[in-house]
Design a protein around this motif. Structure first.
Motif, PDB file in Angstrom:
ATOM      1  N   THR A 160       0.814  -0.941  -0.039  1.00 32.12           N
ATOM      2  CA  THR A 160       0.037  -0.085   0.145  1.00 32.12           C
ATOM      3  C   THR A 160       0.564   1.204   0.269  1.00 32.12           C
ATOM      4  O   THR A 160       0.356   1.986  -0.058  1.00 32.12           O
ATOM      5  CB  THR A 160      -0.706   0.341   1.244  1.00 32.12           C
ATOM      6  OG1 THR A 160      -0.282  -0.118   2.074  1.00 32.12           O
ATOM      7  CG2 THR A 160      -1.960  -1.330   1.003  1.00 32.12           C
ATOM      8  N   VAL A 161       2.119   1.211  -0.009  1.00 36.15           N
ATOM      9  CA  VAL A 161       2.771   2.010   0.093  1.00 36.15           C
ATOM     10  C   VAL A 161       4.189   1.842  -1.101  1.00 36.15           C
ATOM     11  O   VAL A 161       4.334   0.725  -1.093  1.00 36.15           O
ATOM     12  CB  VAL A 161       3.632   2.612   1.432  1.00 36.15           C
ATOM     13  CG1 VAL A 161       2.500   2.372   2.427  1.00 36.15           C
ATOM     14  CG2 VAL A 161       4.210   1.687   1.678  1.00 36.15           C
ATOM     15  N   VAL A 208      -0.768  -2.735  10.599  1.00 34.95           N
ATOM     16  CA  VAL A 208       0.212  -1.907   9.223  1.00 34.95           C
ATOM     17  C   VAL A 208       0.549  -3.005   8.685  1.00 34.95           C
ATOM     18  O   VAL A 208       1.492  -2.580   7.054  1.00 34.95           O
ATOM     19  CB  VAL A 208       0.604  -1.513  10.319  1.00 34.95           C
ATOM     20  CG1 VAL A 208       2.151  -0.168   9.235  1.00 34.95           C
ATOM     21  CG2 VAL A 208       0.223   0.080  10.864  1.00 34.95           C
ATOM     22  N   ALA A 209       1.469  -3.726   9.184  1.00 35.76           N
ATOM     23  CA  ALA A 209       2.628  -4.768   8.629  1.00 35.76           C
ATOM     24  C   ALA A 209       1.791  -5.575   7.102  1.00 35.76           C
ATOM     25  O   ALA A 209       2.976  -5.737   5.933  1.00 35.76           O
ATOM     26  CB  ALA A 209       3.019  -5.749   9.674  1.00 35.76           C
ATOM     27  N   CYS A 210       0.726  -6.135   7.766  1.00 39.14           N
ATOM     28  CA  CYS A 210       0.516  -6.316   6.569  1.00 39.14           C
ATOM     29  C   CYS A 210      -0.621  -6.077   5.233  1.00 39.14           C
ATOM     30  O   CYS A 210       0.180  -6.465   4.249  1.00 39.14           O
ATOM     31  CB  CYS A 210      -1.700  -7.150   7.393  1.00 39.14           C
ATOM     32  SG  CYS A 210      -1.078  -9.046   7.807  1.00 39.14           S
ATOM     33  N   GLY A 214       1.295  -6.231   0.966  1.00 37.05           N
ATOM     34  CA  GLY A 214       0.283  -6.534   0.868  1.00 37.05           C
ATOM     35  C   GLY A 214      -0.311  -7.543   0.679  1.00 37.05           C
ATOM     36  O   GLY A 214      -1.418  -8.593  -0.421  1.00 37.05           O
ATOM     37  N   SER A 215      -0.446  -8.270   2.078  1.00 35.30           N
ATOM     38  CA  SER A 215      -2.063  -9.282   2.408  1.00 35.30           C
ATOM     39  C   SER A 215      -2.880  -9.009   2.411  1.00 35.30           C
ATOM     40  O   SER A 215      -3.725  -7.332   2.617  1.00 35.30           O
ATOM     41  CB  SER A 215      -1.685  -9.141   3.856  1.00 35.30           C
ATOM     42  OG  SER A 215      -2.390 -10.348   4.265  1.00 35.30           O
ATOM     43  N   ARG A 473      10.171 -14.589   9.808  1.00 38.29           N
ATOM     44  CA  ARG A 473      10.438 -13.671   8.502  1.00 38.29           C
ATOM     45  C   ARG A 473       8.883 -13.809   7.811  1.00 38.29           C
ATOM     46  O   ARG A 473       8.511 -15.992   7.913  1.00 38.29           O
ATOM     47  CB  ARG A 473      10.858 -14.573   7.917  1.00 38.29           C
ATOM     48  CG  ARG A 473      11.322 -14.199   6.355  1.00 38.29           C
ATOM     49  CD  ARG A 473      12.145 -14.506   5.167  1.00 38.29           C
ATOM     50  NE  ARG A 473      11.943 -14.359   3.794  1.00 38.29           N
ATOM     51  CZ  ARG A 473      12.362 -15.634   3.199  1.00 38.29           C
ATOM     52  NH1 ARG A 473      12.957 -16.293   2.793  1.00 38.29           N
ATOM     53  NH2 ARG A 473      11.806 -14.585   1.935  1.00 38.29           N
ATOM     54  N   VAL A 474       8.257 -13.153   7.977  1.00 42.97           N
ATOM     55  CA  VAL A 474       6.836 -13.536   7.128  1.00 42.97           C
ATOM     56  C   VAL A 474       6.166 -12.582   6.053  1.00 42.97           C
ATOM     57  O   VAL A 474       7.350 -11.876   5.590  1.00 42.97           O
ATOM     58  CB  VAL A 474       5.640 -12.483   7.922  1.00 42.97           C
ATOM     59  CG1 VAL A 474       5.404 -13.729   9.365  1.00 42.97           C
ATOM     60  CG2 VAL A 474       5.985 -10.965   8.399  1.00 42.97           C
ATOM     61  N   ALA A 475       5.523 -13.123   5.612  1.00 39.55           N
ATOM     62  CA  ALA A 475       5.370 -12.444   4.151  1.00 39.55           C
ATOM     63  C   ALA A 475       3.758 -12.786   3.205  1.00 39.55           C
ATOM     64  O   ALA A 475       2.969 -12.997   4.221  1.00 39.55           O
ATOM     65  CB  ALA A 475       6.238 -12.844   2.433  1.00 39.55           C
ATOM     66  N   ARG A 476       3.551 -11.655   2.743  1.00 42.33           N
ATOM     67  CA  ARG A 476       2.085 -11.409   2.083  1.00 42.33           C
ATOM     68  C   ARG A 476       1.528 -13.852   1.577  1.00 42.33           C
ATOM     69  O   ARG A 476       2.357 -14.469   0.988  1.00 42.33           O
ATOM     70  CB  ARG A 476       1.973 -11.216   0.652  1.00 42.33           C
ATOM     71  CG  ARG A 476       0.695 -11.176  -0.075  1.00 42.33           C
ATOM     72  CD  ARG A 476       0.898 -10.844  -1.551  1.00 42.33           C
ATOM     73  NE  ARG A 476      -0.343 -10.121  -2.284  1.00 42.33           N
ATOM     74  CZ  ARG A 476      -0.600 -10.039  -3.608  1.00 42.33           C
ATOM     75  NH1 ARG A 476       0.337  -9.774  -4.524  1.00 42.33           N
ATOM     76  NH2 ARG A 476      -1.407 -10.188  -3.699  1.00 42.33           N
ATOM     77  N   PRO A 477       0.502 -13.358   1.705  1.00 41.61           N
ATOM     78  CA  PRO A 477      -0.351 -14.774   1.832  1.00 41.61           C
ATOM     79  C   PRO A 477      -0.254 -14.847   0.261  1.00 41.61           C
ATOM     80  O   PRO A 477      -0.754 -14.321  -0.501  1.00 41.61           O
ATOM     81  CB  PRO A 477      -1.189 -15.188   2.756  1.00 41.61           C
ATOM     82  CG  PRO A 477      -1.588 -13.601   3.114  1.00 41.61           C
ATOM     83  CD  PRO A 477      -0.344 -13.312   2.552  1.00 41.61           C
ATOM     84  N   ASP A 478      -0.620 -15.969  -0.125  1.00 40.08           N
ATOM     85  CA  ASP A 478      -1.273 -16.366  -1.269  1.00 40.08           C
ATOM     86  C   ASP A 478      -2.566 -15.869  -1.339  1.00 40.08           C
ATOM     87  O   ASP A 478      -3.437 -16.221  -0.808  1.00 40.08           O
ATOM     88  CB  ASP A 478      -0.980 -18.252  -1.819  1.00 40.08           C
ATOM     89  CG  ASP A 478      -1.794 -17.797  -3.188  1.00 40.08           C
ATOM     90  OD1 ASP A 478      -2.198 -17.286  -3.688  1.00 40.08           O
ATOM     91  OD2 ASP A 478      -1.274 -19.408  -3.736  1.00 40.08           O
ATOM     92  N   PRO A 479      -2.499 -15.202  -2.590  1.00 38.61           N
ATOM     93  CA  PRO A 479      -4.440 -14.614  -2.382  1.00 38.61           C
ATOM     94  C   PRO A 479      -5.245 -16.059  -3.067  1.00 38.61           C
ATOM     95  O   PRO A 479      -7.044 -15.260  -2.218  1.00 38.61           O
ATOM     96  CB  PRO A 479      -4.343 -13.653  -3.635  1.00 38.61           C
ATOM     97  CG  PRO A 479      -2.549 -13.032  -3.938  1.00 38.61           C
ATOM     98  CD  PRO A 479      -2.077 -13.731  -3.644  1.00 38.61           C
TER      99      PRO A 479
END
Length: 482
Positions: A160-161, A208-210, A214-215, A473-479
């Protein structure tokens, strides 16, 4: 998120200080105890013996204010640095038309402009980025190459940023670094960007983090292990079941054979963790007790997300409420956080340091309106004379309902709009919404490195906000996923 959200922090994480003068013994001692300054401690320690281990490599160096080039360049304007105060206080608003229009007194986190002479820097090893060495800085400085690389990664995950540069620049180690701040991509007009800083539209750490990674869900992310395999995180108010089961598996790995396949199976299983998870996990990981396992799984100090990904740290609560990851175990008190998420938005060109963009839940309106704002508004209302002089001060014995009733009376005395006056309670709700919007602008940057004591895990564990912590470590989940 905090285990008890109604408890407000009485302390804030302390950013490492600038390097003290050589002659100050007490300052040196304090610096030696600071996470991320082990190399400095070695520098001022007695001469090394033949059996002494080499000093750990540091990836972040502290530059005192005034030690770098801040000569203004042509066309530059605006502040070099802005620091954000740790506590909300009442302040006079800017008269920008926010409701309620007749009440300019607002709750705000104080912002202070800081000049380069008074602004210490935390600088990446390769010199390509630097962050103001205070608790909640509102900008960082970086080369254009760092910003371009970061934005490419953020765009790839539909963050989002994006990062924008402008206003000021500084010279550090022969490189010219540009002032960097976030811009919210969804804001097509200035309406959502009122005030000095952009609104991230949310204030809780995980939301905020999600959004930054891109989550599409405000409380859903993938935990990514060392080989790139992953499992879903969906934390509740203070913990995540899958993270707890992984911590249980790490605690039980006495043979040091737990691999990513076993970790995934444990996290995704249905078996509840054994008794007193926090104590067992804290004792197992203390003093590097599971270091090889942590490195193999890419967790704790080995968690190393890039831009467009993030960190998530979880407390594993013990039956005695102590942090057993240190010796002797420590009682952290009531202000222990269940978890905290932070999104990585930039990385030094050599990959050794990461910059995060963070916020946390700031549920302080009721408390601060009662302790700070009420008396200020009461004094102004009573100065009007007439029946206003009959307005009552708050009493310690007043419960929340009594506070709201008295607060509404005071606000009714100050609001001129007859339609608003008829809607008792509306001005109070407008003030609360105004503060909530302000907290969405109360984000800050942090820098983490790959040297001893510099990692996200080590700095957060040293903050006193977590018991028996585990970092992922975290990342965007599969949409398209669940």
């Amino acid at each position: 998120m905090r285990v008890q959200q109604e408890q407000q922090a009485e302390r804030r994480r302390t950013a490492p200080p600038g390097r003290p003068a050589r002659g100050s013994a007490s300052a040196l001692a304090a610096l030696h105890a600071t996470a991320g300054n082990a190399a400095v401690a070695q520098l001022f320690a007695p001469a090394a013996s033949h059996t002494r281990e080499p000093a750990p490599v540091q990836r972040i160096t502290d530059h005192p204010g005034g030690s770098y080039d801040a000569q203004p360049q042509a066309g530059e304007r605006g502040p070099y640095f802005v620091s954000q105060g740790p506590e909300a206080r009442w302040a006079m608003g800017a008269g920008d038309g926010r409701e309620p229009r007749d009440i300019r007194e607002r709750l705000r986190y104080e912002l202070a402009e800081v000049g380069p002479a008074d602004a210490p820097l935390r600088v990446a090893d390769d010199g390509t980025l630097a962050v103001h060495g205070v608790d909640e800085p509102k900008e960082f400085y970086a080369t254009q190459a760092v910003v371009d690389s970061a934005n490419a990664s953020l765009r790839a995950v539909n963050s989002t940023v994006e990062l924008t540069t402008g206003g000021r620049s500084i010279g550090v180690g022969g490189l010219r670094l540009l002032r960097v701040q976030p811009t919210v991509l969804s804001e097509q007009s200035t309406e959502g960007q009122l005030g000095q800083f952009a609104s991230l539209l949310r204030s809780t750490c995980i939301s905020v983090a999600c959004s930054l990674i891109g989550s599409e869900h405000s409380k859903r992310a993938r935990a990514v292990l060392g080989d790139g395999t992953d499992f879903l995180l969906t934390p509740g108010s203070d913990s995540d079941d899958r993270a707890n089961r992984l911590a249980d598996a790490v605690a039980g790995d006495t043979a040091g054979t737990l691999d990513t396949a076993g970790a995934l199976a444990a996290a995704g299983g249905s078996q509840a963790p054994g008794a007193d998870l926090g104590k067992r996990y804290g004792e197992a990981t203390r003093d590097g007790g599971r270091d090889a396992t942590e490195e193999r799984l890419g967790i704790n100090k080995y968690a190393s997300p890039g831009p467009g990904e993030g960190f998530a740290i979880f407390s594993m609560l013990a039956a005695d409420d102590r942090d057993h990851s240190v010796s002797p175990p420590v009682e952290r008190g009531e202000n222990v956080w269940g978890y905290h998420f932070a999104a990585v938005v930039a990385r030094s060109l050599d990959g050794s340091c990461q910059v995060t963009l963070e916020n946390y839940s700031r549920n302080e309106f009721g408390e601060k309106a009662r302790s700070d704002l009420y008396d200020v508004l009461l004094k102004r209302a009573k100065s009007g004379g007439g029946w206003f002089s009959q307005l009552k001060p708050l009493l310690e014995s007043d419960d929340q309902q009594a506070f709201k009733a008295k607060f509404d009376e005071v606000l009714a005395a100050l609001v001129r709009d007859p339609e608003v006056k008829k809607n008792r309670g509306l001005p109070r709700l407008q003030l609360q919404r105004d503060f909530e919007d302000h907290t969405c602008r109360s984000w800050f940057f942090r820098v983490y490195g790959g040297g001893a004591g510099e990692s996200f895990h080590e700095q957060q564990a040293a903050s006193g906000y977590f018991n028996n912590p585990m970092t992922l470590r975290v990342a965007r989940p599969d949409p398209a996923g669940p």
